[in-house]
Design a protein around this motif. Structure first.
Motif: not given
Lengths: 124, 133
Positions: B42, B45-46, B48-49, B52-53, B56-57, B65, B83
């Motif tokens: 949990a 993932v927070l 990682h999100l 990601i945000l 990707v900009r 990267i 992992v």
């Protein structure tokens, strides 16, 4: 006997017309989708072992609307699975009691939020 | 004769009970590992999100990267934890689905879980090495 009980359970539509069943189904479905995606994600990152150009080659290949849509879907599923999982952890380990049906809506809200944020980041 | 029969039946009954107890323990253990790993995931993932945000900009590029990840040991440590937690979490769910929806047996489910764990761990760590080393 077990098979019959299973068949009855499966055919009982009333048991499925319920927010909790949908929460379960979406949690399982999103988990399965993420599990299938994970090796592909790792493989894509592994392209960097063959040099920057190899990774760039894949990123260029994936830079098309269909892939972006799939990525958006995966981000939504990831947020949904995480929020749904936190809901389960709170139900199992938290001090609260009662039906807590609105927590399902909360988990769905987190997924929507992540979807909007990712879409905005894509166009930024 | 009847006494012997009862003894045999008793032995079979206790073996069944032992089998049921072993199964219950195995299921409880899987539940426990799924939940413990979920608590770790949990948080992962927070984070990682958020990554990601941010990433990707303006589109993804290898230079961008790898510029962030190469030689970044904090990044490597975080994603190694991610992992490993995934390698614990994913097999439990996959084996549960296989047992409940595909009619896979208990033993086969255990081996399926081990195979999935190995796949996630090996491919995941390879990916971490690929972007950090």
């Amino acid at each position: 006997m077990k098979a019959i009980a299973g068949a009855i359970r499966r055919s009982d539509a009333r048991a499925h017309r319920h927010a909790s069943w949908w929460a379960f189904a979406l949690h399982r479905g999103s988990g399965l989708a993420l599990a299938v995606f994970l090796p592909l994600h790792f493989w894509a990152l592994g392209q960097a072992l063959h040099g920057d150009a190899a990774l760039d080659g894949f990123l260029r290949f994936a830079d098309r609307p269909l892939f972006k849509l799939a990525e958006w879907g995966l981000v939504v599923l990831l947020a949904l699975h995480m929020a749904g999982g936190v809901r389960l952890l709170l139900i199992e380990f938290g001090p609260w009691s009662g039906l807590r049906k609105d927590w399902i809506a909360g988990a769905a809200g987190v997924a929507v939020l992540a979807g909007v944020a990712f879409a905005l980041a894509l166009v930024a | 004769m009847r006494a012997t029969g009862a003894a045999v039946e008793g032995a079979a009954g206790s073996r069944r009970a032992e089998g049921a107890a072993a199964l219950a323990i195995a299921q409880a253990r899987r539940w426990y590992w799924q939940r413990i790993s979920a608590m770790v995931l949990a948080i992962c993932v927070l984070a990682h999100l958020a990554v990601i945000l941010y990433a990707v900009r303006g589109g993804l590029s290898a230079a961008e990267i790898l510029g962030r990840t190469r030689g970044n040991w904090a990044f490597a440590a975080f994603y190694t934890v991610f992992v490993v937690a995934s390698a614990v979490h994913v097999p439990v769910g996959i084996a549960n689905i296989a047992r409940e929806w595909a009619g896979v047996g208990e033993r086969a489910g255990v081996w399926l879980g081990r195979a999935v764990a190995l796949l996630v761990l090996a491919m995941g760590l390879r990916a971490v090495v690929a972007v950090v080393a």
